[in-house]
Design a protein around this motif. Structure first.
Motif, short mmCIF file in Angstrom:
data_model
loop_
_atom_site.label_atom_id
_atom_site.label_comp_id
_atom_site.label_asym_id
_atom_site.label_seq_id
_atom_site.Cartn_x
_atom_site.Cartn_y
_atom_site.Cartn_z
N ASP A 125 0.83 -1.20 0.00
CA ASP A 125 0.00 0.00 0.00
C ASP A 125 0.87 1.25 0.00
O ASP A 125 0.60 2.21 -0.72
CB ASP A 125 -0.92 -0.01 1.22
N GLY A 126 1.95 1.23 0.79
CA GLY A 126 2.87 2.37 0.82
C GLY A 126 3.54 2.60 -0.52
O GLY A 126 3.70 3.74 -0.97
N ALA A 128 2.28 1.74 -3.46
CA ALA A 128 1.26 2.26 -4.38
C ALA A 128 0.99 3.74 -4.11
O ALA A 128 0.87 4.55 -5.04
CB ALA A 128 -0.03 1.46 -4.26
N ARG A 129 0.92 4.13 -2.84
CA ARG A 129 0.69 5.55 -2.49
C ARG A 129 1.87 6.41 -2.95
O ARG A 129 1.69 7.51 -3.45
CB ARG A 129 0.47 5.70 -0.99
N SER A 130 3.09 5.90 -2.77
CA SER A 130 4.28 6.64 -3.20
C SER A 130 4.28 6.82 -4.71
O SER A 130 4.60 7.90 -5.21
CB SER A 130 5.53 5.89 -2.74
N LEU A 132 1.65 6.82 -6.71
CA LEU A 132 0.57 7.74 -7.06
C LEU A 132 0.95 9.18 -6.72
O LEU A 132 0.70 10.11 -7.51
CB LEU A 132 -0.72 7.35 -6.34
N ALA A 133 1.58 9.38 -5.55
CA ALA A 133 2.01 10.73 -5.16
C ALA A 133 3.04 11.26 -6.15
O ALA A 133 2.99 12.43 -6.56
CB ALA A 133 2.57 10.72 -3.75
#
Length: 147
Positions: A125-126, A128-130, A132-133
């Motif tokens: 999840d981290g 994927a968030r990184s 996307l950011a």
């Protein structure tokens, strides 16, 4: 033929029957799985959680099929010699101890695997968030007509 020689013969026969392509999760042994370099392990949260659940199911089935306490009473005196009775009791206690150890080990492995699955999901999840950011910060929109 001695036991050691026979055992070595059986091991050699089993090794000869093994397929060199057989690997964990049926991934090719040459590393030709899509997106994986040779020698790497591909894992997914669903696979990790599924394997943890499988370990719990195995432990539960073993617990349901636990040794019957009455089976050892048939070899007690006066039905059997006192020495036989003592050895059967000793073996039954040993088998029960090994049985409980096996169930505990499977439950502990399942717990560790569930923890690993949770950590894997958190890292995934981290990541994927990184991604996307980074995409939102450094990406730019190009109209379909301008391509």
């Amino acid at each position: 033929m001695s036991f050691d020689a026979e055992w070595a013969e059986h091991k050699a026969a089993a090794l000869a029957q093994q397929s060199p392509v057989m690997r964990l999760n049926h991934a090719p042994g040459d590393g030709s799985a899509p997106g994986s370099p040779a020698g790497s392990l591909v894992a997914g949260a669903a696979s990790i959680n599924g394997n943890a659940n499988l370990l719990i199911e195995i432990a539960a089935l073993l617990h349901e099929g636990r040794p019957d306490g009455d089976a050892g009473t048939m070899a007690r005196a006066p039905r059997a010699h006192a020495d036989v009775s003592a050895q059967v009791l000793r073996f039954a206690q040993f088998a029960d101890d090994q049985f409980k150890d096996t169930i505990s080990l499977l439950a502990a492995l399942a717990t560790r695997l569930k923890t690993t699955g949770t950590d894997f999901a958190r890292v995934d999840d981290g990541t994927a968030r990184s991604f996307l950011a980074g995409l939102l910060e450094s990406g730019r929109y190009v109209k379909p007509e301008a391509k």
